[in-house]
Motif scaffolding. Structure first.
Motif, PDB file in Angstrom:
ATOM      1  N   ARG A   1      46.089 -54.115 -35.646  1.00 13.68           N
ATOM      2  CA  ARG A   1      46.801 -53.964 -34.383  1.00 13.68           C
ATOM      3  C   ARG A   1      45.879 -54.389 -33.239  1.00 13.68           C
ATOM      4  O   ARG A   1      44.744 -53.939 -33.141  1.00 13.68           O
ATOM      5  CB  ARG A   1      47.219 -52.504 -34.203  1.00 13.68           C
ATOM      6  CG  ARG A   1      48.127 -52.258 -33.039  1.00 13.68           C
ATOM      7  CD  ARG A   1      49.496 -52.925 -33.191  1.00 13.68           C
ATOM      8  NE  ARG A   1      50.226 -52.872 -31.947  1.00 13.68           N
ATOM      9  CZ  ARG A   1      50.959 -51.830 -31.538  1.00 13.68           C
ATOM     10  NH1 ARG A   1      51.078 -50.764 -32.307  1.00 13.68           N
ATOM     11  NH2 ARG A   1      51.564 -51.864 -30.388  1.00 13.68           N
ATOM     12  N   LYS A   2      46.430 -55.255 -32.416  1.00 10.68           N
ATOM     13  CA  LYS A   2      45.690 -55.674 -31.217  1.00 10.68           C
ATOM     14  C   LYS A   2      46.466 -55.212 -29.999  1.00 10.68           C
ATOM     15  O   LYS A   2      47.680 -55.398 -29.922  1.00 10.68           O
ATOM     16  CB  LYS A   2      45.556 -57.195 -31.194  1.00 10.68           C
ATOM     17  CG  LYS A   2      45.071 -57.762 -29.847  1.00 10.68           C
ATOM     18  CD  LYS A   2      44.958 -59.279 -29.922  1.00 10.68           C
ATOM     19  CE  LYS A   2      44.661 -59.869 -28.538  1.00 10.68           C
ATOM     20  NZ  LYS A   2      44.447 -61.329 -28.622  1.00 10.68           N
ATOM     21  N   VAL A   3      45.778 -54.614 -29.068  1.00  8.95           N
ATOM     22  CA  VAL A   3      46.394 -54.255 -27.791  1.00  8.95           C
ATOM     23  C   VAL A   3      45.750 -55.147 -26.743  1.00  8.95           C
ATOM     24  O   VAL A   3      44.578 -54.997 -26.416  1.00  8.95           O
ATOM     25  CB  VAL A   3      46.152 -52.777 -27.445  1.00  8.95           C
ATOM     26  CG1 VAL A   3      46.836 -52.425 -26.122  1.00  8.95           C
ATOM     27  CG2 VAL A   3      46.665 -51.886 -28.563  1.00  8.95           C
ATOM     28  N   GLY A   4      46.519 -56.115 -26.258  1.00  9.19           N
ATOM     29  CA  GLY A   4      45.993 -57.044 -25.272  1.00  9.19           C
ATOM     30  C   GLY A   4      46.472 -56.693 -23.882  1.00  9.19           C
ATOM     31  O   GLY A   4      47.197 -55.727 -23.678  1.00  9.19           O
ATOM     32  N   THR A   5      46.087 -57.526 -22.925  1.00  7.41           N
ATOM     33  CA  THR A   5      46.518 -57.297 -21.550  1.00  7.41           C
ATOM     34  C   THR A   5      47.956 -57.768 -21.341  1.00  7.41           C
ATOM     35  O   THR A   5      48.579 -57.446 -20.344  1.00  7.41           O
ATOM     36  CB  THR A   5      45.596 -58.056 -20.576  1.00  7.41           C
ATOM     37  OG1 THR A   5      45.509 -59.427 -21.018  1.00  7.41           O
ATOM     38  CG2 THR A   5      44.204 -57.456 -20.564  1.00  7.41           C
ATOM     39  N   ARG A   6      48.466 -58.591 -22.266  1.00 12.62           N
ATOM     40  CA  ARG A   6      49.858 -59.020 -22.249  1.00 12.62           C
ATOM     41  C   ARG A   6      50.165 -59.532 -23.646  1.00 12.62           C
ATOM     42  O   ARG A   6      49.326 -59.417 -24.544  1.00 12.62           O
ATOM     43  CB  ARG A   6      50.093 -60.101 -21.198  1.00 12.62           C
ATOM     44  CG  ARG A   6      49.305 -61.356 -21.455  1.00 12.62           C
ATOM     45  CD  ARG A   6      49.467 -62.422 -20.376  1.00 12.62           C
ATOM     46  NE  ARG A   6      48.450 -63.440 -20.558  1.00 12.62           N
ATOM     47  CZ  ARG A   6      48.169 -64.388 -19.688  1.00 12.62           C
ATOM     48  NH1 ARG A   6      48.826 -64.458 -18.536  1.00 12.62           N
ATOM     49  NH2 ARG A   6      47.221 -65.273 -19.942  1.00 12.62           N
ATOM     50  N   ALA A   7      51.366 -60.125 -23.828  1.00  4.20           N
ATOM     51  CA  ALA A   7      51.821 -60.416 -25.193  1.00  4.20           C
ATOM     52  C   ALA A   7      51.211 -61.655 -25.829  1.00  4.20           C
ATOM     53  O   ALA A   7      51.231 -61.796 -27.041  1.00  4.20           O
ATOM     54  CB  ALA A   7      53.352 -60.536 -25.197  1.00  4.20           C
ATOM     55  N   ALA A   8      50.712 -62.577 -25.046  1.00  3.79           N
ATOM     56  CA  ALA A   8      50.071 -63.775 -25.612  1.00  3.79           C
ATOM     57  C   ALA A   8      48.927 -64.150 -24.679  1.00  3.79           C
ATOM     58  O   ALA A   8      48.865 -63.696 -23.546  1.00  3.79           O
ATOM     59  CB  ALA A   8      51.059 -64.937 -25.705  1.00  3.79           C
TER      60      ALA A   8
END
Lengths: 704, 152, 272
Positions: free
Chosen positions: C182-189
């Motif tokens: 699972r990656k939690v980024g600052t946005r979806a891509a």
């Protein structure tokens, strides 16, 4: 087939899609050199000394002493210098300019500046220097609050927002001789070429001939409304001193740190309501952080305050606004211009009022929405082109809002709604003072539109040509649009305020009618062949019923309003608190769509910017400057961040607009943020500020 | 050094560590490829290298020796995707458009809406909200556009 | 601010042998996909000026099996990892991670070896490799050696690599349990991770985090608690003390910690 109302072929041609359209950085001139701005690295203080730590031969160096006119950017006030003389008021304030033909040597030049630093002020709530105060008073809010069944209070906050036009600011200043006098031509990415003229005339005194030519512009959104005067002035100073064309293109980081952003706001509401849901008193306090210089803050505050009561009727309103100084880079125009901030506050507040009353929030809005014949906070009596209920009912119906909201209870999906409006054109007597003009010229094959209105992606060239084509009764193909060159076109006022189609389009319609009379049945080609060229110029005449008192801030604030109702469907991840927008329904009423596909583009694009404002776009300020000044760290929506967009365009024509059109450019910006936050409220998350980042939402949830 | 630029074997003289973006725009005079950020975030500088979309602001010239590079100019001025971008209003201000088209042109023959979104996830547009871009691309591939939204 | 190109110098190698010979005699920084190169140069965070371009060393692109071990060439791009049936079968969490790195343009250029060598604390493939106990294969002109990824980093962007070495492959022995990522980024891509987790559920679970420390980290105390039969609540408690994330421009320590514990629970629930 008429042009107006159809999605005709655009006047831009195919150049944007083939790569041949010429943006500022695509253009070169013989002998052109490059410019660079040396900026302060402190937020407040004085310059004590400047030392050049590089070989200066071959460089053009400009400082404030090179200014022959007045070292101020002439906008509303003249407080902002082009170049620091001694006092520094914000980080990245321009101090010096360098130019050289070799970009590597230019970038390698080290300038050592010593400062005396002072303690900067960053918190607008503690600022005592007020740029502008506004008071809007209707009825007796204090008394009505006292008599209300319930008073609901709340404070709402919005942060900076950065435009992120994909083309950064850039200009080329080219020395040219006009009738034996040394002058300069500015080619650049600008929304308002005549604003730049005004600023440069002050900078240079009236003497040198100056013209401004708009190059194909890669996005503006207000970020190229007033800011280009600064970069143009800098390039012009370097060009006139060096005698060479000078190109200044900001890289992304410089653009994000140094140029204007949306004003952060703090809005406090105290609303008096009766048990049956009637809003009887609105007391609103609006604070906007203007940054270090006045720029356009008074007008942003003005529009924000006028819209602060939302699209609701209320007999007793008190709105007090102020915009204040802080030691940060000045904030400025950004699509919506104060209304996204205050309409965010009022729409979230309405949701809380409904909660406090135990009332359905749609019903609360329905009860209080402005109807034709009602008066606004400034005492304007609204006319038939008022559509609050129409958009509300359509949005509720189309999204099956009430039933699905009930259905989602207890899940991690939320549904939220926002009702909003946006005045088109300049406020009050603004359009009158602008004295905007448009010109139509006869050509061998047809006509040419010659105005200072700029195409920045919103479709100016096309919609203007459509209006002229139908008003004149000639084929759309026979209408051409001149590139805005201030030496060659009429000053139609700035390309801002959702006025370009509605106001300038109206002037062009008048021009077309006059030209039609003069053509007297001949085609343009026939007339040209027989009599040669002629042109028609008209000035804008606001509708005669508009009455505005600038001192009391009362009367008809805008000739017409666009109306919108957005419904946001979102899902919140229980583990990460990330908000995933699933669908956004945007119902917007803006009179007659001149070009339906372009109009839809405004709604979809403005909605995307509004979603970024709501969820993603956070300017992190450190020591008075933007710390996350890369596109890696200041994030706007990608394709994967965007939900399904369902756009409904409704029509309730404004008789004073060309073919019944109203302004549209900014309206879509006002709805998404409150709709999203109201969807979060639906999930039990008491969010009162944006951006509603996962970090913020995590802190709103019950402790695990 | 030599590369195949828009189908033509081309000799280029520039520093081997120069960014491909700068070489294209300056040495080669092809200004259709744009710089929006210089960090590989916005995709406005997208070109094809050996058929794959890449950010030319991140490519050192040395790495395209003998490679096939296609820029927006390589599509000519009459490509159906170009017409669709204008007519469907997939391009508003147009600055992201060349990069967007170069990313889209690498799509397979029958993309779904999701395929299109993923293929364009590395291209930022600030004007359109992307919906009209999906419509343009799906129409180009003859795919249904209903799911990409439409006005009432 | 744009780095002066004229101060940079590069040689290109066409084969591994050529590359290693150059590195034996000359101090150069290898560059491959270069997705971070100009960013780091312009930011002033990259000092080196002399480079060895290994993009053309095609022999490092292969993805293959060596017996039961998955061998991924250092120059395998994220796109090739996403498309590889071998990776899909043996290390599906790497496919998931690769899909969420940047966008297509970055995936077409960024390499697994580059991600490992660059050693960003936010590198998205790194927790996957750490949880899979991957082995980094290093080669110099003189010798080859293998270093477990869990011993590869010595500090912030610091590795055990010697100046004359190149990463040639990443090897992954069979992964004996459900894989989770699972990656939690600052946005979806196109997003840098705020926190990224990879896990392998076995009797001795292996869990790795990115963006919570100066390097990718495994969480041995948490793993031991779970292996010993501790409850997930106990494991969460251990985790809360074991990792010490920070505040930065993208996120906060508090958020990272809270989400890390939530994701640990989610990993445990979904792989149970």
């Amino acid at each position: 087939m008429p042009a107006v109302g159809n999605s005709v072929a655009r006047k831009d041609g195919i150049g944007k899609a083939t790569g041949s359209a010429q943006y500022a950085d695509d253009i070169t001139f013989p002998g052109m050199i490059f410019g660079r701005t040396i900026r302060s690295t402190i937020a407040r203080g004085r310059v004590r000394s400047i030392r050049f730590d590089f070989e200066t031969a071959g460089f053009t160096i400009v400082d404030y002493r090179d200014v022959i006119g007045r070292n101020s950017v002439d906008l509303i006030e003249k407080d902002q210098p082009f170049l620091v003389e001694s006092e520094v008021r914000h980080m990245a304030e321009p101090i010096l300019l360098l130019a050289h033909e070799d970009r590597e040597r230019l970038n390698a030049a080290r300038v050592e500046i010593e400062y005396e630093t002072e303690t900067p002020l960053f918190d607008p709530e503690h600022s005592t220097e007020v740029f502008k105060k506004i008071g809007i008073a209707k009825g007796d809010a204090a008394a009505a609050l006292a008599g209300a069944d319930l008073v609901v209070e709340g404070t709402y906050r919005t942060g900076h927002q950065e435009h992120v036009y994909i083309e950064p600011n850039g200009v080329i200043a080219v020395p040219e001789e006009v009738e034996g006098r040394k002058g300069v031509a500015i080619f650049g990415s600008v929304q308002c070429p005549f604003y730049v003229i005004k600023a440069l005339r002050c900078l240079f005194g009236s003497h040198p001939p100056i013209r401004v030519i708009q190059t194909e512009t890669g996005g503006g959104f207000g970020g190229k409304e007033e800011y280009p005067s600064m970069i143009a002035g800098h390039a012009a100073l370097l060009a006139l001193k060096s005698g060479r064309p000078v190109k200044i293109i900001y890289d992304r980081t410089e653009d994000m740190v140094a140029t204007t952003k949306r004003h952060p706001s703090i809005v406090r509401h105290r609303t008096g309501v009766m048990r049956d849901g009637r809003i009887v008193a609105m007391d609103i306090d609006v604070l906007m952080d203007g940054g270090a210089y006045v720029t356009l803050s008074p007008v942003v505050l003005s529009r924000g305050c006028i819209h602060a009561a939302g699209p609701y009727r209320c007999d007793n309103v008190s709105i007090r606004g102020r915009t204040v100084f802080t030691n940060t880079p000045p904030n400025g125009a950004f699509r919506g211009f104060g209304a996204p901030q205050t309409e965010f506050a009022v729409e979230v507040h309405m949701e809380r009022i409904a909660e406090a009353l135990g009332m359905d929030s749609v019903e609360l809005r329905r009860l209080n929405a402005l109807r034709p014949g009602d008066t606004t906070a400034t005492g304007q009596t609204l006319r038939e082109d008022t559509s609050a209920l129409m958009v509300l009912e359509e949005a509720v119906r189309r999204t099956d809002f009430t039933r699905r909201r009930e259905q989602y209870k207890g899940t991690n999906r939320g549904l939220g709604l926002a009702l909003f409006y946006h005045g088109a054109g300049f406020t009050g007597s603004g359009e009158l003072s602008l004295k905007s003009r448009a010109r139509l010229e006869l050509t061998p094959a047809g006509v040419r539109i010659a105005t200072g209105s700029t195409e920045i992606g919103q479709g100016t060239r096309t919609t203007h040509a459509q209006i002229v084509s139908d008003a004149l009764g000639i084929p759309y193909e026979d209408v051409e649009v001149a590139q805005p060159d201030t030496a060659r076109v009429a000053d139609s006022g700035p390309t801002v305020a959702s006025r370009t189609c509605m106001v300038v389009g109206k002037i062009l319609e008048k021009c077309a009618h006059e030209m039609k009379e003069r053509l007297n049945g001949s085609s343009p080609a026939e007339h040209y062949a027989k009599h040669g060229a002629f042109s028609v110029e008209q000035m804008y005449e606001p509708p005669d019923w508009i009455k505005w008192d600038d001192a009391a801030y009362r009367g008809d604030a805008y000739a017409t309003y666009g109306w919108g109702c957005d419904v946001a469907e979102i899902e919140v991840d229980r583990d990460t608190y990330e908000v995933r927008p699933l669908k956004l329904t945007a119902v917007q009423e803006f009179g007659r769509p001149i070009h339906p596909a372009l109009a839809q583009g405004q709604i979809e694009g403005g909605t995307a910017q509004g979603l970024g404002y709501a969820l993603l776009e956070r300017v992190v300020m450190r020591d008075g400057a933007m710390a996350n000044s890369q596109l890696t760290n200041y994030v706007i929506p990608t394709t994967l961040d965007m939900p399904e967009l369902d756009v409904v365009m409704m029509e309730n024509q404004y008789p004073g607009g060309p073919f019944g059109a109203k302004g549209l450019g900014e309206l879509p910006m006002d709805g998404p943020a409150p709709a999203v936050v109201n969807a979060l409220r639906h999930l039990g998350l008491d969010v009162r500020e944006i951006p509603a980042t996962p970090e913020l939402i995590a802190s709103c949830t019950a402790l695990a | 050094m030599n590369l195949v630029l828009n189908g033509v074997s081309t000799d280029v003289e520039a520093h081997p560590m120069a960014r491909l973006l700068d070489v294209l725009r300056e040495e080669c005079g092809l200004t259709g490829t744009k710089e929006g950020c210089g960090e590989g975030e916005c995709g406005a500088c997208t070109v094809l290298i050996n058929g794959e979309p890449v950010c030319s602001c991140l490519i050192p010239l040395a790495q395209v020796e003998k490679a096939e590079v296609v820029t927006i100019e390589g599509l000519g001025d009459d490509h159906p995707l170009q017409h669709l971008f204008m007519n469907e209003v997939g391009a508003q201000c147009g600055i992201c458009t060349p990069g967007m088209i170069m990313a889209a042109v690498a799509l397979g023959p029958a993309p779904t809406l999701d395929d299109v979104k993923i293929a364009l996830a590395g291209n930022l547009c600030r004007c359109t909200g992307y919906s009209a871009i999906y419509r343009a691309v799906l129409k180009w591939r003859g795919m249904p556009v209903a799911s990409a939204g439409g006005a009432q | 601010m744009r780095t002066a190109i004229s101060g940079l110098e590069v040689r290109s190698a066409a084969s591994l042998n050529e590359a290693l010979t150059i590195l034996r005699d000359d101090e150069r920084t290898p560059i491959a996909g270069a997705t971070d190169l100009y960013v780091a140069l312009n930011f002033g965070t990259l000092e080196p000026r002399r480079f060895l371009d290994i993009w053309a060393v095609n022999e490092l692109r292969d993805i293959s099996m060596n017996g039961r071990t998955l061998v991924m060439g250092a120059l395998a791009t994220y796109t090739s990892l996403i498309r590889s049936p071998l990776v899909a079968r043996h290390l599906p969490m790497l496919v998931e991670a690769s899909r969420q790195i940047g966008g297509p343009q970055i995936q077409n250029r960024g390499t697994l070896g580059g991600n490992v060598a660059n050693g960003s604390p936010a590198g998205d493939s790194l927790p996957v490799l750490a949880a899979a106990d991957a082995v980094v294969v290093l080669r110099s002109a003189a010798a080859e050696r293998r270093v477990p990824i869990t011993s590869f980093y010595t500090g912030y962007r610091a590795t055990v690599m010697r100046p004359d070495e190149l990463i040639v492959a990443i090897e992954v022995a069979p992964v004996d349990g459900k894989q989770w990522f699972r990656k939690v980024g600052t946005r979806a891509a196109q997003a840098i991770s705020k926190i990224v987790v990879a896990g392998v559920r076995t009797r001795a679970p292996r869990i790795a985090f990115g963006s919570v420390a100066a390097t990718v980290v495994r969480v041995p105390e948490t793993e031991r608690k779970l292996a010993a039969g501790g409850s997930i609540d106990e494991a969460v408690s251990v985790l809360s003390r074991e990792i010490k994330p920070i505040d930065d421009v993208r996120s906060t320590a508090e958020y990272r910690l809270r989400v890390a514990t939530n994701l640990l629970r989610r990993f445990w629930a979904e792989t149970g």
